[in-house]
Design a protein around this motif. Sequence first.
Motif, PDB file in Angstrom:
ATOM      1  N   ASP A  56       5.967  17.592   6.479  1.00  0.00           N
ATOM      2  CA  ASP A  56       5.565  17.659   8.141  1.00  0.00           C
ATOM      3  C   ASP A  56       4.861  16.077   8.404  1.00  0.00           C
ATOM      4  OD1 ASP A  56       5.134  18.505  10.416  1.00  0.00           O
ATOM      5  OD2 ASP A  56       3.210  19.285  10.302  1.00  0.00           O
ATOM      6  N   MET A  57       5.764  15.352   7.823  1.00  0.00           N
ATOM      7  CA  MET A  57       5.553  13.896   8.221  1.00  0.00           C
ATOM      8  C   MET A  57       6.471  13.228   9.198  1.00  0.00           C
ATOM      9  SD  MET A  57       6.257  12.059   4.741  1.00  0.00           S
ATOM     10  CE  MET A  57       6.163  10.437   5.306  1.00  0.00           C
ATOM     11  N   ILE A  58       7.240  13.984   9.605  1.00  0.00           N
ATOM     12  CA  ILE A  58       8.576  13.272  10.557  1.00  0.00           C
ATOM     13  C   ILE A  58       7.904  12.309  11.710  1.00  0.00           C
ATOM     14  CG2 ILE A  58      10.505  13.625  11.999  1.00  0.00           C
ATOM     15  CD1 ILE A  58      11.091  13.685   9.073  1.00  0.00           C
ATOM     16  N   SER A  59       6.775  13.073  12.564  1.00  0.00           N
ATOM     17  CA  SER A  59       6.414  12.200  13.694  1.00  0.00           C
ATOM     18  C   SER A  59       5.412  11.357  13.245  1.00  0.00           C
ATOM     19  CB  SER A  59       5.589  13.468  14.584  1.00  0.00           C
ATOM     20  OG  SER A  59       4.577  14.002  14.058  1.00  0.00           O
ATOM     21  N   ALA A  60       4.848  11.475  12.197  1.00  0.00           N
ATOM     22  CA  ALA A  60       3.782  10.226  11.982  1.00  0.00           C
ATOM     23  C   ALA A  60       4.436   9.131  11.350  1.00  0.00           C
ATOM     24  CB  ALA A  60       2.866  10.821  10.925  1.00  0.00           C
ATOM     25  N   GLY A  61       5.587   9.480  10.515  1.00  0.00           N
ATOM     26  CA  GLY A  61       6.256   8.449   9.838  1.00  0.00           C
ATOM     27  C   GLY A  61       5.813   7.977   8.425  1.00  0.00           C
ATOM     28  N   ILE A  62       4.464   7.666   8.434  1.00  0.00           N
ATOM     29  CA  ILE A  62       3.650   7.146   7.286  1.00  0.00           C
ATOM     30  C   ILE A  62       2.328   7.826   7.198  1.00  0.00           C
ATOM     31  CG2 ILE A  62       2.758   5.509   6.183  1.00  0.00           C
ATOM     32  CD1 ILE A  62       4.418   3.425   7.644  1.00  0.00           C
ATOM     33  N   ILE A  63       2.327   8.620   5.874  1.00  0.00           N
ATOM     34  CA  ILE A  63       1.038   9.455   5.791  1.00  0.00           C
ATOM     35  C   ILE A  63       0.400   9.233   4.375  1.00  0.00           C
ATOM     36  CG2 ILE A  63       1.889  11.375   7.102  1.00  0.00           C
ATOM     37  CD1 ILE A  63       2.574  12.705   4.495  1.00  0.00           C
ATOM     38  N   LYS A  64      -0.978   9.473   4.285  1.00  0.00           N
ATOM     39  CA  LYS A  64      -1.616   9.464   3.265  1.00  0.00           C
ATOM     40  C   LYS A  64      -1.228  10.535   2.180  1.00  0.00           C
ATOM     41  CE  LYS A  64      -5.922   7.978   1.115  1.00  0.00           C
ATOM     42  NZ  LYS A  64      -7.106   7.369   1.296  1.00  0.00           N
ATOM     43  N   VAL A  65      -0.852  10.387   0.918  1.00  0.00           N
ATOM     44  CA  VAL A  65      -0.689  11.335  -0.137  1.00  0.00           C
ATOM     45  C   VAL A  65      -1.223  11.164  -1.356  1.00  0.00           C
ATOM     46  CG1 VAL A  65       1.646  11.702   1.067  1.00  0.00           C
ATOM     47  CG2 VAL A  65       1.382  10.134  -0.796  1.00  0.00           C
ATOM     48  N   SER A  66      -1.259  12.317  -2.282  1.00  0.00           N
ATOM     49  CA  SER A  66      -1.442  12.270  -3.525  1.00  0.00           C
ATOM     50  C   SER A  66      -0.240  12.544  -4.341  1.00  0.00           C
ATOM     51  CB  SER A  66      -2.729  13.069  -3.968  1.00  0.00           C
ATOM     52  OG  SER A  66      -2.324  14.527  -3.837  1.00  0.00           O
ATOM     53  N   LYS A  83       0.821  -1.230   0.185  1.00  0.00           N
ATOM     54  CA  LYS A  83       0.043   0.013   0.033  1.00  0.00           C
ATOM     55  C   LYS A  83       0.782   1.312   0.092  1.00  0.00           C
ATOM     56  CE  LYS A  83      -3.901  -2.325   2.260  1.00  0.00           C
ATOM     57  NZ  LYS A  83      -4.939  -2.228   3.101  1.00  0.00           N
ATOM     58  N   ARG A  84       1.989   1.246   0.085  1.00  0.00           N
ATOM     59  CA  ARG A  84       2.877   2.534  -0.195  1.00  0.00           C
ATOM     60  C   ARG A  84       2.965   2.810  -1.607  1.00  0.00           C
ATOM     61  NH1 ARG A  84       7.171   1.850   4.771  1.00  0.00           N
ATOM     62  NH2 ARG A  84       5.739   1.146   6.426  1.00  0.00           N
ATOM     63  N   ILE A  85       3.108   3.864  -2.015  1.00  0.00           N
ATOM     64  CA  ILE A  85       3.246   4.267  -3.278  1.00  0.00           C
ATOM     65  C   ILE A  85       4.662   5.304  -3.546  1.00  0.00           C
ATOM     66  CG2 ILE A  85       0.771   4.291  -3.795  1.00  0.00           C
ATOM     67  CD1 ILE A  85       0.707   7.323  -3.746  1.00  0.00           C
ATOM     68  N   ILE A  86       5.199   5.795  -2.473  1.00  0.00           N
ATOM     69  CA  ILE A  86       6.269   6.662  -2.604  1.00  0.00           C
ATOM     70  C   ILE A  86       7.091   6.436  -1.420  1.00  0.00           C
ATOM     71  CG2 ILE A  86       5.252   8.937  -1.994  1.00  0.00           C
ATOM     72  CD1 ILE A  86       6.956   9.992  -4.108  1.00  0.00           C
ATOM     73  N   ASP A  87       8.365   6.608  -1.386  1.00  0.00           N
ATOM     74  CA  ASP A  87       9.429   6.806  -0.159  1.00  0.00           C
ATOM     75  C   ASP A  87       9.942   8.298  -0.604  1.00  0.00           C
ATOM     76  OD1 ASP A  87       9.115   4.599   1.387  1.00  0.00           O
ATOM     77  OD2 ASP A  87      10.621   3.563   0.269  1.00  0.00           O
ATOM     78  N   VAL A  88      10.022   8.851   0.376  1.00  0.00           N
ATOM     79  CA  VAL A  88      10.704  10.405   0.188  1.00  0.00           C
ATOM     80  C   VAL A  88      11.856  10.424   1.160  1.00  0.00           C
ATOM     81  CG1 VAL A  88       8.445  11.259  -0.474  1.00  0.00           C
ATOM     82  CG2 VAL A  88       9.206  11.546   1.921  1.00  0.00           C
ATOM     83  N   SER A  89      12.953  11.477   0.540  1.00  0.00           N
ATOM     84  CA  SER A  89      14.099  11.835   1.519  1.00  0.00           C
ATOM     85  C   SER A  89      13.561  12.523   3.036  1.00  0.00           C
ATOM     86  CB  SER A  89      14.919  12.670   0.810  1.00  0.00           C
ATOM     87  OG  SER A  89      14.402  13.785   0.598  1.00  0.00           O
TER      88      SER A  89
END
Length: 126
Positions: free
Chosen positions: A111-121, A97-103
Amino acid sequence: MRFNFFKIFILMVLLSTAFLSVHANEASDFERQTGLASYYSDKLQGRSTASGQPYDKDKLSAAHLSLPFGTLLRVTNLANGKHVIIPVNDRGPYRDKRIIDVSRKAAEALDMISAGIIKVSIEIQK
């Protein structure tokens, strides 16, 4: 010997041309994807990406399973609307279910450091 080298060279050129045209079509057919994003571990700092570039946590970069290297993606955090333009330079992610990994730098912008995994488009930036 020279004749065999020539045959191999021609075969490699033909195969690489076919490979590039398949991926170019994939990019032109791509409109938008929605799914989960994660970010690279700092442990990967300096390691080679699939494109051959070293991973640098302080630069914008992304991994996508099929889009051509160099494709610019607009990645939007669906929870807060923050977005960033990121070039694809690696392959992945290889998790369900992951579509992308980012640096890390891109993760900070989203602003996703604390969440670790987020929903994106993700959309190709034209």
